[in-house]
Design a protein around this motif. Structure first.
Motif, PDB file in Angstrom:
ATOM      1  N   GLY A   4     -40.703  -2.766   2.796  1.00  0.00           N
ATOM      2  CA  GLY A   4     -40.640  -3.961   3.190  1.00  0.00           C
ATOM      3  C   GLY A   4     -41.234  -5.477   2.324  1.00  0.00           C
ATOM      4  N   ILE A   5     -42.407  -5.282   2.788  1.00  0.00           N
ATOM      5  CA  ILE A   5     -43.192  -5.702   1.679  1.00  0.00           C
ATOM      6  C   ILE A   5     -42.872  -6.442   0.567  1.00  0.00           C
ATOM      7  CG2 ILE A   5     -45.568  -6.961   1.355  1.00  0.00           C
ATOM      8  CD1 ILE A   5     -46.296  -6.393   4.413  1.00  0.00           C
ATOM      9  N   LEU A   6     -42.781  -5.064  -0.172  1.00  0.00           N
ATOM     10  CA  LEU A   6     -43.433  -4.699  -1.582  1.00  0.00           C
ATOM     11  C   LEU A   6     -41.614  -5.168  -1.855  1.00  0.00           C
ATOM     12  CD1 LEU A   6     -44.839  -1.600  -2.047  1.00  0.00           C
ATOM     13  CD2 LEU A   6     -46.138  -3.886  -2.840  1.00  0.00           C
ATOM     14  N   ALA A   7     -40.799  -4.918  -1.329  1.00  0.00           N
ATOM     15  CA  ALA A   7     -39.280  -5.348  -1.883  1.00  0.00           C
ATOM     16  C   ALA A   7     -38.885  -6.743  -1.141  1.00  0.00           C
ATOM     17  CB  ALA A   7     -37.971  -4.842  -0.531  1.00  0.00           C
ATOM     18  N   SER A   8     -39.779  -7.569  -0.122  1.00  0.00           N
ATOM     19  CA  SER A   8     -39.901  -9.141  -0.238  1.00  0.00           C
ATOM     20  C   SER A   8     -39.821  -9.852  -1.794  1.00  0.00           C
ATOM     21  CB  SER A   8     -40.332  -8.967   0.828  1.00  0.00           C
ATOM     22  OG  SER A   8     -41.768  -9.081   0.601  1.00  0.00           O
ATOM     23  N   LEU A   9     -41.093  -9.138  -2.358  1.00  0.00           N
ATOM     24  CA  LEU A   9     -41.005  -9.812  -2.887  1.00  0.00           C
ATOM     25  C   LEU A   9     -39.878  -9.857  -4.629  1.00  0.00           C
ATOM     26  CD1 LEU A   9     -44.777  -8.436  -3.553  1.00  0.00           C
ATOM     27  CD2 LEU A   9     -45.089 -10.608  -2.759  1.00  0.00           C
ATOM     28  N   PHE A  10     -39.626  -9.350  -4.065  1.00  0.00           N
ATOM     29  CA  PHE A  10     -38.581  -9.254  -5.650  1.00  0.00           C
ATOM     30  C   PHE A  10     -37.765 -10.289  -4.955  1.00  0.00           C
ATOM     31  CE2 PHE A  10     -40.839  -5.136  -6.551  1.00  0.00           C
ATOM     32  CZ  PHE A  10     -40.481  -5.769  -8.143  1.00  0.00           C
ATOM     33  N   LEU A  11     -37.282 -10.137  -3.233  1.00  0.00           N
ATOM     34  CA  LEU A  11     -35.887 -10.743  -2.742  1.00  0.00           C
ATOM     35  C   LEU A  11     -35.897 -12.021  -3.197  1.00  0.00           C
ATOM     36  CD1 LEU A  11     -33.731 -10.439  -1.252  1.00  0.00           C
ATOM     37  CD2 LEU A  11     -35.429 -10.599   0.640  1.00  0.00           C
ATOM     38  N   THR A  12     -38.165 -12.458  -3.179  1.00  0.00           N
ATOM     39  CA  THR A  12     -37.998 -14.069  -3.849  1.00  0.00           C
ATOM     40  C   THR A  12     -38.923 -13.928  -4.626  1.00  0.00           C
ATOM     41  OG1 THR A  12     -40.254 -13.304  -2.171  1.00  0.00           O
ATOM     42  CG2 THR A  12     -38.547 -14.223  -0.675  1.00  0.00           C
ATOM     43  N   GLN A  13     -38.363 -13.624  -5.442  1.00  0.00           N
ATOM     44  CA  GLN A  13     -38.300 -13.590  -7.101  1.00  0.00           C
ATOM     45  C   GLN A  13     -39.839 -13.894  -7.433  1.00  0.00           C
ATOM     46  OE1 GLN A  13     -35.354 -16.322  -7.990  1.00  0.00           O
ATOM     47  NE2 GLN A  13     -33.951 -14.510  -8.170  1.00  0.00           N
ATOM     48  N   ASN A  14     -41.128 -13.541  -6.972  1.00  0.00           N
ATOM     49  CA  ASN A  14     -42.123 -14.256  -6.932  1.00  0.00           C
ATOM     50  C   ASN A  14     -43.326 -13.562  -8.363  1.00  0.00           C
ATOM     51  OD1 ASN A  14     -44.117 -14.969  -4.182  1.00  0.00           O
ATOM     52  ND2 ASN A  14     -42.446 -12.896  -3.279  1.00  0.00           N
ATOM     53  N   PRO A  15     -43.965 -14.372  -8.873  1.00  0.00           N
ATOM     54  CA  PRO A  15     -44.271 -13.970 -10.034  1.00  0.00           C
ATOM     55  C   PRO A  15     -45.120 -12.447 -10.138  1.00  0.00           C
ATOM     56  CG  PRO A  15     -45.594 -15.864  -9.445  1.00  0.00           C
ATOM     57  CD  PRO A  15     -44.911 -15.184  -8.004  1.00  0.00           C
ATOM     58  N   ALA A  16     -44.947 -12.454 -11.873  1.00  0.00           N
ATOM     59  CA  ALA A  16     -45.056 -10.855 -12.062  1.00  0.00           C
ATOM     60  C   ALA A  16     -46.222 -10.629 -11.513  1.00  0.00           C
ATOM     61  CB  ALA A  16     -44.480 -10.888 -13.078  1.00  0.00           C
ATOM     62  N   ASP A  17     -47.323 -11.714 -11.732  1.00  0.00           N
ATOM     63  CA  ASP A  17     -48.872 -11.443 -11.244  1.00  0.00           C
ATOM     64  C   ASP A  17     -49.446 -11.005 -10.028  1.00  0.00           C
ATOM     65  OD1 ASP A  17     -48.494 -14.129 -11.199  1.00  0.00           O
ATOM     66  OD2 ASP A  17     -50.984 -14.511 -10.915  1.00  0.00           O
ATOM     67  N   ILE A  19     -46.599 -10.138  -8.031  1.00  0.00           N
ATOM     68  CA  ILE A  19     -46.599  -8.317  -7.484  1.00  0.00           C
ATOM     69  C   ILE A  19     -46.962  -7.145  -7.832  1.00  0.00           C
ATOM     70  CG2 ILE A  19     -44.276  -6.575  -8.175  1.00  0.00           C
ATOM     71  CD1 ILE A  19     -42.454  -9.284  -8.132  1.00  0.00           C
ATOM     72  N   GLU A  20     -47.455  -7.107  -9.265  1.00  0.00           N
ATOM     73  CA  GLU A  20     -48.723  -6.629  -9.750  1.00  0.00           C
ATOM     74  C   GLU A  20     -50.125  -6.546  -8.653  1.00  0.00           C
ATOM     75  OE1 GLU A  20     -50.646  -3.831 -12.632  1.00  0.00           O
ATOM     76  OE2 GLU A  20     -48.513  -5.024 -13.070  1.00  0.00           O
ATOM     77  N   ALA A  21     -50.610  -7.779  -8.194  1.00  0.00           N
ATOM     78  CA  ALA A  21     -51.428  -7.813  -7.674  1.00  0.00           C
ATOM     79  C   ALA A  21     -51.109  -6.973  -6.111  1.00  0.00           C
ATOM     80  CB  ALA A  21     -52.056  -9.400  -7.536  1.00  0.00           C
ATOM     81  N   MET A  22     -50.377  -7.371  -5.956  1.00  0.00           N
ATOM     82  CA  MET A  22     -49.630  -6.283  -4.020  1.00  0.00           C
ATOM     83  C   MET A  22     -49.657  -5.145  -4.531  1.00  0.00           C
ATOM     84  SD  MET A  22     -49.690  -7.104  -0.916  1.00  0.00           S
ATOM     85  CE  MET A  22     -49.035  -8.304  -1.396  1.00  0.00           C
ATOM     86  N   TYR A  23     -48.903  -4.908  -5.652  1.00  0.00           N
ATOM     87  CA  TYR A  23     -48.951  -3.222  -5.860  1.00  0.00           C
ATOM     88  C   TYR A  23     -50.070  -2.894  -6.060  1.00  0.00           C
ATOM     89  CZ  TYR A  23     -44.182  -2.578  -5.893  1.00  0.00           C
ATOM     90  OH  TYR A  23     -42.369  -2.243  -5.399  1.00  0.00           O
ATOM     91  N   GLN A  24     -51.395  -2.800  -6.611  1.00  0.00           N
ATOM     92  CA  GLN A  24     -52.896  -2.477  -6.793  1.00  0.00           C
ATOM     93  C   GLN A  24     -52.938  -2.374  -5.586  1.00  0.00           C
ATOM     94  OE1 GLN A  24     -53.752  -1.530  -9.687  1.00  0.00           O
ATOM     95  NE2 GLN A  24     -55.716  -0.421  -8.251  1.00  0.00           N
ATOM     96  N   PHE A  25     -53.264  -3.719  -3.976  1.00  0.00           N
ATOM     97  CA  PHE A  25     -53.633  -4.001  -3.586  1.00  0.00           C
ATOM     98  C   PHE A  25     -53.036  -2.336  -2.780  1.00  0.00           C
ATOM     99  CE2 PHE A  25     -52.798  -4.329   1.375  1.00  0.00           C
ATOM    100  CZ  PHE A  25     -54.628  -4.817   1.984  1.00  0.00           C
ATOM    101  N   HIS A  26     -52.261  -2.074  -2.196  1.00  0.00           N
ATOM    102  CA  HIS A  26     -51.413  -1.107  -1.694  1.00  0.00           C
ATOM    103  C   HIS A  26     -51.659   0.263  -2.294  1.00  0.00           C
ATOM    104  CE1 HIS A  26     -47.146  -2.776   0.620  1.00  0.00           C
ATOM    105  NE2 HIS A  26     -48.491  -3.601   0.382  1.00  0.00           N
ATOM    106  N   ALA A  27     -51.814  -0.016  -3.473  1.00  0.00           N
ATOM    107  CA  ALA A  27     -52.631   1.954  -4.063  1.00  0.00           C
ATOM    108  C   ALA A  27     -53.542   1.892  -3.914  1.00  0.00           C
ATOM    109  CB  ALA A  27     -52.452   1.496  -6.284  1.00  0.00           C
ATOM    110  N   GLU A  28     -54.837   0.321  -4.028  1.00  0.00           N
ATOM    111  CA  GLU A  28     -55.744   0.677  -3.268  1.00  0.00           C
ATOM    112  C   GLU A  28     -56.344   1.027  -2.294  1.00  0.00           C
ATOM    113  OE1 GLU A  28     -57.674  -2.971  -4.406  1.00  0.00           O
ATOM    114  OE2 GLU A  28     -57.938  -2.630  -6.812  1.00  0.00           O
TER     115      GLU A  28
END
Length: 93
Positions: A4-17, A19-28
């Motif tokens: 839901g957090i990841l989806a909200s990044l796209f819903l609210t049209q956050n900058p690519a950097d 989004i990338e940082a949040m996916y990196q955090f999720h992966a780590e």
């Protein structure tokens, strides 16, 4: 919650950097990156719309967003988050 957090990044049209940082955090931290990580293999509109309807139920946190998004907006964001997560995982391999 993680998807839901990841989806909200796209819903609210956050900058690519961001989004990338949040996916990196999720992966780590070994949080889900895509629907498959939650054992959700059926990405059909009808199946995912069940989750979207629950996300939009009265009292859910999606109502705190500054804009009233439609169920279609939420579905599109969920699909975008899943697609980005699957591609992100491929770059990790």
């Amino acid at each position: 919650v993680a998807m839901g957090i990841l989806a909200s990044l796209f819903l609210t049209q956050n900058p690519a950097d961001m989004i990338e940082a949040m996916y990196q955090f999720h992966a780590e931290t070994r949080l889900p990156l895509c629907l498959e990580d939650l054992d959700i293999t059926d990405r059909s509109r009808d199946h995912l719309m069940i989750a979207v309807k629950r996300m939009n139920a009265p009292g859910e946190c999606t109502h705190w967003e500054p804009i009233n998004y439609t169920e279609e907006d939420h579905l599109a964001a969920l699909l975008a988050a899943d697609q980005f997560g699957r591609a992100f995982k491929e770059t990790m391999a």
